[in-house]
Structure formats: C-alpha cells, structure tokens
Design an enzyme around this catalytic site. Structure first.
Site, PDB file in Angstrom:
ATOM      1  N   ARG A 333      84.799  89.262   3.140  1.00  0.00           N
ATOM      2  CA  ARG A 333      85.880  90.359   2.521  1.00  0.00           C
ATOM      3  C   ARG A 333      84.964  91.517   1.924  1.00  0.00           C
ATOM      4  O   ARG A 333      85.044  92.836   1.977  1.00  0.00           O
ATOM      5  CB  ARG A 333      86.571  89.549   0.992  1.00  0.00           C
ATOM      6  N   SER A 336      84.368  93.063   5.685  1.00  0.00           N
ATOM      7  CA  SER A 336      86.015  93.014   6.916  1.00  0.00           C
ATOM      8  C   SER A 336      86.826  94.538   6.475  1.00  0.00           C
ATOM      9  O   SER A 336      86.042  95.503   7.090  1.00  0.00           O
ATOM     10  CB  SER A 336      86.804  92.447   7.175  1.00  0.00           C
ATOM     11  N   VAL A 455      95.940  94.275   1.896  1.00  0.00           N
ATOM     12  CA  VAL A 455      95.847  92.793   2.494  1.00  0.00           C
ATOM     13  C   VAL A 455      94.291  92.542   1.822  1.00  0.00           C
ATOM     14  O   VAL A 455      93.052  93.373   0.676  1.00  0.00           O
ATOM     15  CB  VAL A 455      95.732  92.736   3.979  1.00  0.00           C
ATOM     16  N   GLU A 456      94.054  90.874   1.594  1.00  0.00           N
ATOM     17  CA  GLU A 456      93.059  90.520   0.726  1.00  0.00           C
ATOM     18  C   GLU A 456      92.195  90.931  -0.353  1.00  0.00           C
ATOM     19  O   GLU A 456      91.187  91.436  -0.527  1.00  0.00           O
ATOM     20  CB  GLU A 456      91.423  90.732   1.503  1.00  0.00           C
ATOM     21  N   GLY A 457      93.452  90.539  -1.463  1.00  0.00           N
ATOM     22  CA  GLY A 457      94.106  91.131  -2.519  1.00  0.00           C
ATOM     23  C   GLY A 457      94.335  92.180  -2.831  1.00  0.00           C
ATOM     24  O   GLY A 457      93.767  93.458  -2.277  1.00  0.00           O
TER      25      GLY A 457
END
Length: 774
Positions: A333, A336, A455-457
């Site tokens: 994270r 990206s 995304v990703e949280g």
C-alpha cells in the site's frame, strides 16, 4: 503551615514515584487490576492487525519532539543503472504500445502485444530476486515504473502493479517454503503464471478479518492417494486479474473440528495458493469498474479439496494468514496507489497546464485568469506534496520498513489529493474534458479516480479507523506496552511492565503539555533545527515541532477522557489522524526540497504545499477541540495548544500566482514537478498523441508570442480587430501589410494549427456506441 504542607506533598510524591515497590502497591497496582478487568482480551487476529508492520517517521511525529536530523539522514531514493534503463526503455515502450483510447474502447483490455511484452520483459517479476529469474528491483523502482504507466493507462499500471504488491509473489517471498519458492517464483517471473489474490468476500468487505470463507481440515484424495488436506468454500469479488489468472492466492478461515492438526479447533485465517484450473475452482465473469478495463472479477468454490501443502508457508503457517496479509499490505500500500495517483496527477498538471497556456479567451491565455490560476495552484502544490510523500514512503520500504501507519496515510491522502487535482483539471478543460475520445487526455482518469479511493482500504474507513486508531497504539511510545502488559499471562511480570510503561507515559504527557505551552507562547522561535536546512524552511521545522508536541498531548488527553469510547468517536479519531497525516506530508515535502538541493525556483511549490498542510492540521486541531465531549477539557486544551491564537491562514494568493506560473511556462521546475511521467517522443508520435500535441502546441505558442502581440497591436491600431474578419484573415492582412515578416507569420500559423488540434473535441457517428459493442 504552608511550607509543612508543601514538604509533606513532596515526600508523598517522592515516595510514590521514587520507590517502585510502594508505587506499585499504592497506585499502579490498582490501575493495573482495573485495566485487566475492563480491557477485553484481544483475539490473535486483533493482535496481528495491531502489531503488523513497523513504526517509522510517524513514530517521531507522535513523540512530541521529532528528531529532524534523523529525517534528513534517510537516504534519498535512487535508481540503479539497470532500473533507470528499464524505466527509460522497456517501460517507455510499454507506454508506447498502450493507447488508452484503444485499450478502453476497442480491446476492452490491454492488446495481446502489450500483454506479451509485459510477460517477456519481466514486468510481472519486478520484486522477485534474480536467483529466481526476476528483476529484483527496489521499491522505489517499482514505484517509478507504476507511476510512469499510470500517466499513460490505468490498465497497464494495474496489471503490472498488482502482481508486484499484495499478491502471491510477495507472500511467497516472505513466508513461502523453499519448495514453493522454487516452483512458483521462476514461473511468475517469466510470466508463465499470472497471479491474483482473493481476499474480499461480498459479506466482509472492509471487515476482511471477518471473512466467512471457510476451510475444514480433513482427509481427501489427491493424485490417487489419501492425504491430509482441507475442503474450502469461498465466494470472492473485486479480484484484480482474477478473470485471467492461472494461480489464485486465497484467504479463508481454517477450522480443525476433528483435531487432525492439534488441539486448536479455530485455527484462523489462512492463505493458500490454488491453480485456477483446479477442479471446483470457478472463475467468474469480469467486473467493469468505471470503464477501467484491467481484468477484475469474482471467483468461488464449494468444498474444494486441496492439500495442506498448498498453504503458503506450508502447514506450519496455517492460521497466520491475517498477519501475512497485513504486513504485505503495509509495504504494498506504500507503493501501489500513491504511485498510480501521482502518475495521474502529473499527467493532469503537465497537460492541463500546457492547455491553459495554449487556450485563449478574450485575447488572454486562460491560465492567466485568476479563477483558473486558483485551480492550477492547487494542482501544482498538491502534486509536489504527493510526489514527496510517494518518494519518501517508497524509500522507507527500501530501508527494510513495512510502515503500516505511514502507508495508510499516503494511501488516503495521496489518492484524495489526486481526486482534487483531477477535478480541478476537468474544471479547466470544460467541454473538452467531458467529451471522450482519442484527443481527451483526462476523461478516463476522471472516471476512474474513485477506484483508488475505494480499494486497499476504503478511504472513509482508512481515515476514521486506521490512521489514528492504529497509529495511537503503534506509534505512541507507551500505549502498546501498557496493553501488552495487561494481557501478560504472569500477573506479577505484567504489573512490573505496566508500572514502568505507565510512569513513562505520565512523564511523556506532562512533558508534552509543558512543551506545547512553551512553544505556543514563544511561537516556537526557540526550537533548534539542523544547521544544514535552507533558511526559508527553518520556521516550518519549528512549527512542526510545536504541532507535534500539541498533537502528542492532545492524543493522550483524548485517550484518557474517552478511553475505549474514542474508537467509536470516529469523527474525532479521523481529525486526530488528519493532524498526524498533515505533519507527515509536510515532513515529506521538507525532505524533498532538501534532497533536491533547495531549488529556489521550486520554492513556491514547497511553500504552498507546507502552508496548505499546516493550515489543514490546524483546522483538524480546531475540529477536535470544538467537538470534544468534555467542554472544560476542551477550553483548557485550546489555551495550551493555541495560547496566542492560530498561527496559520490559507496560502496567500500571491504565492498561488507563482505556483500557477510554474505550470503554464516550460521550465526546469515544470520538468521536475512532472518528472517520471510518460511523454511521447517528438515527431510523428507526439503529433498523434493528445499529450504530445499539447507539448508541441505550448512550444509553438511561446515561439509565436511576440509575433501575436505585434499582430494584436497592429490590428487594434488600424481598426481591423472586429469580428467581421477571422484570425486567419487578419494574419494574412498583417503579413501583406508588412506588420509581420513571412517567418513571423509562419510561426503564428503553426501555433494556430496546433492550437486547433489541441482544443478539438472528438465526435462520432450517431450509432457509434452500438457499433462498438456489437
């Protein structure tokens, strides 16, 4: 009598705090017993989530007295010659192969040629060591490559990014058995396997630890013989590369009701590698996320038997999946989404800034109107800050950190600022921005920016629960130690640890309260800063130290007054997280300015970014104080934190003017601000590309500027500036009458030709949408 009372109090204080045995008996023992009684036992999943990753610079900001020498001593991220060559050649070639209009409108995917190039050139194995056939690139190189691809096409960026962040390769590298590494890593590096990682269940999105996907340990048949394995049932969605993957990383909750592995029945979240063609695995159709065409879709399976050896790390790692995911996410994270968002922001800044100089209204470049300037200012300042945070955090990963809190900060704030940059770009572009087509360089980015937010949280959850919720525990020098002490199996050992932590915590809080008052009263002018910092940045270091002390004290008071209720006060928690975040972003901006040699021409960008961050941090302080449930405590805190009033206002308009000029004028500053994005080569490629055309038109506009000024002045003088004559006719008249030379007229004509191409809006046959979907 007064002196006798004062001496008595002093003796009591010394006895309590100077004699540990008495202190534990009188004070901390009672507090310890109360905490053990009221603090619920943490599950292993909760412990894994809290303890995953490492604490880095954000810990210094939580200390109340950050060591700036430490920040400046962190090495500036650099590419190796091999990494730079790959960025300049293979990465640039992939950008050239990826026409975003064709990707999104014709192929609805990367072209077959682009996919093959990705596999052949090792894009899927950037993080894999060379011993397994990978490129073994640094986190910074990974970030630079993703950033460049993002400035060209989201499909290319995401297809390369995901296998190199939270995916099977990262999990195998950190936790896999040697046999698993030897089998899978070479195949992943060569593109023989295409990986995906399946975590999200429809019924457990953000609460991923509560996934209902289950595996039951049992005996089953595998390759003609009975082996110990597990029957797994799952339903997943939003899985990037899922529709085209050949190997699926799968997270599920493992149970052992028959105790085949031991006494523990509820083993916990487990990660396994499953071939996508394994019997029972169902790869679903694809999702269509806001016209982004990277492959993404659902998959499922019902009572699919698989051997225990498929668990990443083997049977010994059963139940450790959540920590594995959290630690890999902390690193992935950090790279990206900050990289994709910064790449998009650089595209917006470069192309929209050029457009604002090329496009004129009322005989003036639109970029010189104050309303447009205001938007350009935000775009430039935010992009400078975003890139600073991206580089610093990627550099931390290369230093061996897995900064869970810092990665949450950059994920949330870089993606949110990217949303602001893109929105500002769309406002400037107007009608050109909303009409999709090959000449629209911003439309798809505008459509797809919410993907990074989600995304990703999800950003709402990241801001309200994670940044401060996890930061207060991990970054605070004493809170986690106190929590661990109350959970200690040995009560006596736990009391000793708790006593030491609590006394340290009390001293820490008192010290920060006194420091906050002193720094507020003195305006932080007496804070010492490293001797080598640029004079124009000295006050920022001092004020950040002041804010750090105030934040640490405010955090302690909030935890004391609200206790466990602070977790449910998500708005207060979010604002506390905002303070920590803005200090982190300002720190990154200062480090970037210092690392890049304190370029005077870049100073407006630096000043605006830091003023904006500090103003936002100040507003977050005010938001906490205004909504603090204990009004007396809020009144007292306000006098401690801001004894002489608020030090920051919005960045000045004059400063914004200087920032905006950086975006509409070719310069080394503009090049540094957008460094790393893809720019088409000069010549035919640039002339056929929307961004390349802006670059050519900007150069032509500047070259023709003096000739155009002469033309306007002459036409105004002879009264030929009326609307009865178009600009081409006026130009012809000026050349005939000798106002412009042939060379000057040619410059203006070239500028007109390129400008017309830049402002052109695409149009299509009336049955276009039907024809493209047949």
């Amino acid at each position: 009598m007064f002196w006798l009372l004062l001496i008595s109090i002093g003796i009591i204080v010394f006895a309590v705090f100077g004699l540990p045995g008495l202190r534990r008996l009188v004070i901390t023992g009672t507090v310890f017993a109360l905490f053990r009684k009221i603090q619920p036992a943490m599950s292993q999943t909760e412990k894994d989530a809290i303890e995953a990753g490492t604490v880095w610079w954000e810990g210094e900001l939580f200390s109340g007295k950050p060591q700036w020498e430490k920040l400046l001593a962190y090495p500036q991220p650099k590419l190796t010659p091999a990494e730079q060559s790959f960025l300049d050649n293979e990465c640039a070639e992939l950008c050239r192969l990826t026409n975003d209009w064709e990707v999104t409108q014709v192929h609805h995917d990367l072209s077959p040629a682009a996919w093959q190039f990705i596999k052949d050139k090792g894009f899927l194995g950037m993080i894999i060591p060379r011993q397994y056939g990978g490129l073994e690139f640094s986190a910074y190189a990974h970030s630079q490559i993703v950033q460049k691809l993002s400035s060209r096409s989201s499909a290319a960026a995401v297809s390369v990014m995901v296998p190199n962040s939270l995916g099977p390769a990262e999990l195998l590298l950190r936790y896999g058995t040697e046999a698993q590494k030897d089998h899978y890593l070479p195949r992943l590096a060569k593109g023989l396997e295409l990986p995906a990682f399946a975590l999200t269940n429809p019924h457990a999105g953000s609460d991923a630890a509560a996934i209902p996907d289950t595996g039951i340990v049992c005996m089953g048949e595998w390759q003609g013989r009975q082996v110990l394995g597990m029957r797994v049932t799952w339903e997943k969605r939003y899985i990037t590369l899922g529709p085209v993957c050949t190997i699926l990383g799968l997270a599920f909750h493992l149970h052992d009701p028959d105790h085949l592995l031991g006494e523990i029945e509820d083993i916990g979240i487990t990660c396994a590698l499953v071939p996508s063609n394994h019997p029972g695995v169902h790869i679903g159709r694809r999702h269509w996320p806001l016209n982004a065409v990277f492959q993404n879709g659902p998959n499922s399976g019902e009572e699919v038997f698989m051997p225990l050896d498929w668990i990443i790390g083997g049977p010994a790692m059963a139940g450790h999946g959540w920590r594995m995911v959290m630690e890999c996410l902390a690193a992935g994270r950090a790279i990206s989404l900050p990289s994709t968002s910064t790449g998009i922001a650089k595209l917006a800044v470069r192309a929209t800034g050029g457009y604002a100089r090329v496009r004129s209204q009322f005989n003036l470049a639109i970029g010189k109107f104050e309303g447009i300037e205001e938007a350009l200012t935000r775009m430039g300042g935010n992009t400078y800050l975003m890139d600073a945070a991206r580089m610093m955090t990627a550099g931390a990963v290369d230093l061996g950190e897995h900064p869970s809190v810092a990665s949450a900060i950059v994920k949330y704030h870089v993606t949110e600022r990217a949303r602001g940059v893109v929105n500002d770009a769309m406002d400037i572009l107007g009608g050109k921005g909303i009409c999709l087509g090959p000449s629209n360089f911003m439309g798809r980015a505008y459509q797809q920016i919410p993907i990074a937010i989600t995304v990703e949280g999800a950003n709402i959850l990241t801001r309200s629960l994670i940044i401060f919720g996890q930061g207060a525990i991990r970054c605070h020098p004493y809170v986690l130690r106190e929590m661990q002490a109350t959970q200690h199996a040995d009560a006596k050992a736990g009391l000793r640890a708790f006593d030491a932590a609590l006394v340290g915590h009390i001293g820490f809080a008192i010290g920060n309260a006194l420091r906050a008052v002193w720094l507020g009263l003195t305006g932080s002018h007496l804070v010492s800063v490293p001797a080598n910092v640029a004079p124009e940045t000295k006050r920022y270091y001092q004020q950040l130290t002041r804010f750090s002390s105030a934040f640490a004290f405010l955090s302690d008071v909030s935890m004391l007054v609200l206790g466990g209720g602070l977790k449910r006060r998500e708005k207060l928690s979010a604002r506390l997280g905002d303070i920590l975040s803005q200090m982190y972003l300002a720190s990154a901006t200062l480090k970037r300015y210092q690392d890049e040699g304190c370029q005077a021409a870049d100073a407006p960008l630096m000043h605006w970014a830091i003023w904006d961050a500090m103003f936002k941090a100040q507003n977050a302080f005010e938001g906490v104080l205004a909504n603090f449930p204990n009004k007396f405590a809020a009144w007292l805190l306000a006098r401690i934190i801001f004894p002489l009033g608020r030090p920051y206002v919005v960045p000045a308009d004059a400063l914004g003017h200087e920032v905006a000029k950086c975006l509409i004028t070719p310069s080394a500053t503009r090049d540094r601000l957008t460094d790393g994005m893809y720019l088409p080569h000069s010549g035919a490629e640039a002339g056929e590309d929307a961004v390349g055309l802006v670059e050519l038109a900007l150069a032509a506009t500047l070259a023709a500027e003096s000739a155009e000024a002469k033309l306007r002045a002459a036409m105004k003088k002879v009264g030929a500036g009326d609307t009865a004559m178009n600009e081409r006719e006026r130009l012809h008249l000026a050349q005939q009458s000798g106002v412009l030379t042939t060379a000057e007229a040619a410059l203006v004509t070239h500028r007109y030709d390129l400008r017309d191409k830049v402002i052109r809006v695409d149009d299509f046959p009336s049955d276009f949408s039907v024809a493209t979907h047949d």
